[in-house]
Every structure is written in structure tokens, then in C-alpha cells.
Design an enzyme around this catalytic site. Sequence first.
Site, PDB file in Angstrom:
ATOM      1  N   ASP A  53      33.966  19.271 -31.138  1.00 21.51           N
ATOM      2  CA  ASP A  53      34.190  18.381 -30.005  1.00 21.51           C
ATOM      3  C   ASP A  53      34.797  17.093 -30.592  1.00 21.51           C
ATOM      4  OD1 ASP A  53      33.822  17.094 -27.451  1.00 21.51           O
ATOM      5  OD2 ASP A  53      32.023  16.151 -28.277  1.00 21.51           O
ATOM      6  N   LEU A  54      35.372  16.249 -29.758  1.00 16.31           N
ATOM      7  CA  LEU A  54      35.986  15.022 -30.285  1.00 16.31           C
ATOM      8  C   LEU A  54      35.091  13.781 -30.102  1.00 16.31           C
ATOM      9  CD1 LEU A  54      38.597  13.486 -31.355  1.00 16.31           C
ATOM     10  CD2 LEU A  54      39.064  13.059 -28.949  1.00 16.31           C
ATOM     11  N   ASP A  55      34.940  13.382 -28.794  1.00 17.70           N
ATOM     12  CA  ASP A  55      34.240  12.125 -28.508  1.00 17.70           C
ATOM     13  C   ASP A  55      32.768  12.223 -28.916  1.00 17.70           C
ATOM     14  OD1 ASP A  55      36.420  10.736 -27.079  1.00 17.70           O
ATOM     15  OD2 ASP A  55      36.166  12.274 -25.552  1.00 17.70           O
ATOM     16  N   THR A 110      34.253   7.284 -29.884  1.00 14.99           N
ATOM     17  CA  THR A 110      34.879   6.836 -28.636  1.00 14.99           C
ATOM     18  C   THR A 110      33.943   6.942 -27.428  1.00 14.99           C
ATOM     19  OG1 THR A 110      35.819   9.028 -28.718  1.00 14.99           O
ATOM     20  CG2 THR A 110      37.344   7.206 -29.056  1.00 14.99           C
ATOM     21  N   LYS A 133      28.538  12.926 -20.787  1.00 19.22           N
ATOM     22  CA  LYS A 133      29.185  13.331 -22.039  1.00 19.22           C
ATOM     23  C   LYS A 133      29.659  14.775 -21.930  1.00 19.22           C
ATOM     24  CE  LYS A 133      27.084  10.042 -25.140  1.00 19.22           C
ATOM     25  NZ  LYS A 133      26.133   9.803 -26.234  1.00 19.22           N
ATOM     26  N   GLY A 134      30.909  14.999 -22.262  1.00 21.95           N
ATOM     27  CA  GLY A 134      31.483  16.348 -22.202  1.00 21.95           C
ATOM     28  C   GLY A 134      32.039  16.711 -20.834  1.00 21.95           C
ATOM     29  N   ARG A 140      37.140  13.922 -16.602  1.00 21.69           N
ATOM     30  CA  ARG A 140      37.345  12.601 -15.998  1.00 21.69           C
ATOM     31  C   ARG A 140      36.947  12.605 -14.517  1.00 21.69           C
ATOM     32  NH1 ARG A 140      43.214  10.606 -16.936  1.00 21.69           N
ATOM     33  NH2 ARG A 140      42.624  11.310 -19.014  1.00 21.69           N
ATOM     34  N   SER A 176      37.770  19.898 -26.829  1.00 15.74           N
ATOM     35  CA  SER A 176      37.393  18.647 -26.156  1.00 15.74           C
ATOM     36  C   SER A 176      37.786  18.648 -24.688  1.00 15.74           C
ATOM     37  CB  SER A 176      38.106  17.480 -26.862  1.00 15.74           C
ATOM     38  OG  SER A 176      37.997  16.301 -26.099  1.00 15.74           O
ATOM     39  N   ALA A 177      36.954  17.998 -23.866  1.00 19.63           N
ATOM     40  CA  ALA A 177      37.262  17.857 -22.435  1.00 19.63           C
ATOM     41  C   ALA A 177      38.295  16.763 -22.192  1.00 19.63           C
ATOM     42  CB  ALA A 177      35.984  17.501 -21.684  1.00 19.63           C
ATOM     43  N   SER A 178      38.567  15.967 -23.229  1.00 21.94           N
ATOM     44  CA  SER A 178      39.418  14.790 -23.017  1.00 21.94           C
ATOM     45  C   SER A 178      40.902  15.150 -22.962  1.00 21.94           C
ATOM     46  CB  SER A 178      39.200  13.781 -24.142  1.00 21.94           C
ATOM     47  OG  SER A 178      40.143  12.744 -24.031  1.00 21.94           O
ATOM     48  N   ARG A 179      41.567  14.532 -21.987  1.00 20.15           N
ATOM     49  CA  ARG A 179      43.026  14.707 -21.903  1.00 20.15           C
ATOM     50  C   ARG A 179      43.737  13.800 -22.892  1.00 20.15           C
ATOM     51  NH1 ARG A 179      45.101  15.991 -16.184  1.00 20.15           N
ATOM     52  NH2 ARG A 179      43.771  17.743 -15.746  1.00 20.15           N
ATOM     53  N   ASN A 180      42.973  12.906 -23.522  1.00 20.47           N
ATOM     54  CA  ASN A 180      43.559  11.997 -24.519  1.00 20.47           C
ATOM     55  C   ASN A 180      43.311  12.486 -25.945  1.00 20.47           C
ATOM     56  OD1 ASN A 180      44.389   9.754 -22.701  1.00 20.47           O
ATOM     57  ND2 ASN A 180      42.207   9.674 -22.226  1.00 20.47           N
ATOM     58  N   LYS A 238      32.906  21.636 -19.447  1.00 24.71           N
ATOM     59  CA  LYS A 238      31.616  22.007 -20.032  1.00 24.71           C
ATOM     60  C   LYS A 238      30.545  21.693 -18.982  1.00 24.71           C
ATOM     61  CE  LYS A 238      33.446  20.484 -24.485  1.00 24.71           C
ATOM     62  NZ  LYS A 238      33.459  19.423 -25.502  1.00 24.71           N
ATOM     63  N   GLU A 283      28.734  19.700 -31.493  1.00 24.16           N
ATOM     64  CA  GLU A 283      28.710  18.999 -30.198  1.00 24.16           C
ATOM     65  C   GLU A 283      27.687  17.867 -30.171  1.00 24.16           C
ATOM     66  OE1 GLU A 283      29.488  18.331 -27.182  1.00 24.16           O
ATOM     67  OE2 GLU A 283      31.146  19.685 -26.818  1.00 24.16           O
ATOM     68  N   ASP A 284      28.008  16.799 -29.449  1.00 23.88           N
ATOM     69  CA  ASP A 284      27.036  15.707 -29.299  1.00 23.88           C
ATOM     70  C   ASP A 284      26.424  15.676 -27.894  1.00 23.88           C
ATOM     71  OD1 ASP A 284      29.448  14.836 -28.039  1.00 23.88           O
ATOM     72  OD2 ASP A 284      28.667  12.794 -28.038  1.00 23.88           O
TER      73      ASP A 284
HETATM   74  C1  BG6 Z   1      34.828  14.054 -23.040  1.00 26.19           C
HETATM   75  C2  BG6 Z   1      33.923  12.840 -22.986  1.00 26.19           C
HETATM   76  O1  BG6 Z   1      35.098  14.381 -24.369  1.00 26.19           O
HETATM   77  O2  BG6 Z   1      36.059  13.806 -22.366  1.00 26.19           O
HETATM   78  C3  BG6 Z   1      33.744  12.370 -21.550  1.00 26.19           C
HETATM   79  O3  BG6 Z   1      32.651  13.190 -23.527  1.00 26.19           O
HETATM   80  C4  BG6 Z   1      35.120  12.128 -20.911  1.00 26.19           C
HETATM   81  O4  BG6 Z   1      32.993  11.173 -21.563  1.00 26.19           O
HETATM   82  C5  BG6 Z   1      35.931  13.420 -20.995  1.00 26.19           C
HETATM   83  O5  BG6 Z   1      34.974  11.738 -19.555  1.00 26.19           O
HETATM   84  C6  BG6 Z   1      37.327  13.283 -20.376  1.00 26.19           C
HETATM   85  O6  BG6 Z   1      38.062  12.356 -21.133  1.00 26.19           O
HETATM   86  P1  BG6 Z   1      39.476  11.757 -20.732  1.00 26.19           P
HETATM   87  O7  BG6 Z   1      39.944  11.079 -21.999  1.00 26.19           O
HETATM   88  O8  BG6 Z   1      40.347  12.910 -20.341  1.00 26.19           O
HETATM   89  O9  BG6 Z   1      39.266  10.822 -19.586  1.00 26.19           O
HETATM   90 MG    MG Z   2      31.348  14.630 -27.080  1.00 27.50          MG
END
Ligand code: BG6
Ligand code: MG
Length: 224
Positions: free
Chosen positions: A9-11, A17, A45-46, A49, A114-118, A145, A169-170
Site C-alpha cells: 500500500d502507499l499512504d 501522507t 484509511k484505504g 476519495r 493503493s486506492a489513491s489516484r495520486n 478496499k 497495509e496500514d
Molecule cells: C488511500 C488513503 O491510500 O487513498 C485514503 O488511505 C485516500 O485516505 C485514498 O482517501 C484516495 O486517495 P486520493 O489521493 O485518490 O484522493
Molecule cells: Mg494506507
Amino acid sequence: MKVEACIFDLDGVIVDTARFHYVAWKRIAQLFGGDLSLEQNEKLKGVSRMGSLEYILKANNIQKSHEEKSELAKLKNEWYLELISSIDQSELLPGVINLLTELKSLKIPLALGSASRNAIKILHKIGVDHLFHTMIDGNLVEKSKPDPEVFLKGAKSLGIKPANCIVFEDSSKGIEAAISGGFIPVGIGEDSNLKNATIIYSGFQNLTFDTILTDIAKAKSRTP
Ligand code: BG6
Ligand code: MG
């Protein structure tokens, strides 16, 4: 049990972050006189958005139209990007770079889940993207997730069976996702949030692949 790959996982696992997501979401909640406690934040977490926004609106009893929700999610992301605009390698969580480079030298393929789009932008910013064979982020999945989609896509792309992949994973949602996908879940952080993981470490300091394998084998031999 043979570990042939690792998914990270990333964040909150690779980079610190998670605290910036919290700051930005708290500001959004405060826009309507609401709030977001640290305890509530754990549940985010996870989570994607939009899923996170829906949770905050519901927790504060606020109704918004589809368009307003899109605007709020966009605003949160602008604040978040501002907060992480100057992150660099110093935001890597302690010890993680040593483990990543050790795994690379052992030729253990690595995936991001990771769930993050960034996520990919952040990995690039902190200079570790080249260590990953495949990167599955929030742009590539439909289900958040605790659905295991993000990890299953990572394992598929590496060509390794889930049972032979560790997931680091955190978040409790991420551990649930790893379990339901049939992976070996390793928790990073607070015991209380990660109790279903096979093993839990408070962080990556002084962790080697060999130590992790030994600890997993011990934990499995204790499970009836
Ligand atoms: C997950 C984080 O990795 O990504 C969440 O744990 C976050 O807190 C999710 O909301 C989506 O991230 P992003 O960068 O696409 O807004
Ligand atoms: Mg995480």
C-alpha cells in the site's frame, strides 16, 4: 508457503501522507461546521476519495447533490496536493527504503496496491517508482478496499498467486481486502486496527525479508 512477491500500500506504508489526507478531510468537514476525529479518520484509511467524502457527509448529517460532492472531492484533492507539494524522500517511512531495495536485490517482484489516484505521482516524487514492477492505483480499480480488486490486479500483473504474495497495509480495510483476496496480510502500524493480520510490525525499522518470512512461518504454525 512460499513468498514470491510483495504488494505495498502507499499512504501510511511507504510514505507519511496519511496525515495530509487527514488535514485536508478535516478542513472539508469544518466547511459545514462539522469535524473529523482521529478515530473516524482511521475508518477512512484505504477508502477512495468519494467513499471518504460520503462517510464524512453522513457522519455530519449533511446532504449534498452529486455536483456538490464532485466539487468537494475536487477541493479536498487541491488542498491535499498543496500539502504534499514539497514532499521528498524525507517523507519515506523509516526503514521502508531498505526493505524495498533488499527485495529488489533478491529479485522479489514488487507491486503497488493503493486506492489513491495520486499514487504514481507520489512514488515518482519520492524517487522509488523504479523499484516497482507494476503499480495499481485508484485510477485502475472500480471497487475500494475492503474489496481485494486492487491487490488481485497487482498479483495478476506480476503473474503470482495471491497465496504467495505478502500485502503490507496500514489500514484495517486493507487488511480485510488482503484476507478476502487470499493474500498474506502484514500490518504496519497500530495493533488495535490491524488485529486480523498474520503479523503486525510497528514500522519497517530493521526489518529484513528473512525476518518477515521467519515471523510469518511462526505465526502460521501457531494458527490451528
Ligand atoms: C488511500 C488513503 O491510500 O487513498 C485514503 O488511505 C485516500 O485516505 C485514498 O482517501 C484516495 O486517495 P486520493 O489521493 O485518490 O484522493
Ligand atoms: Mg494506507
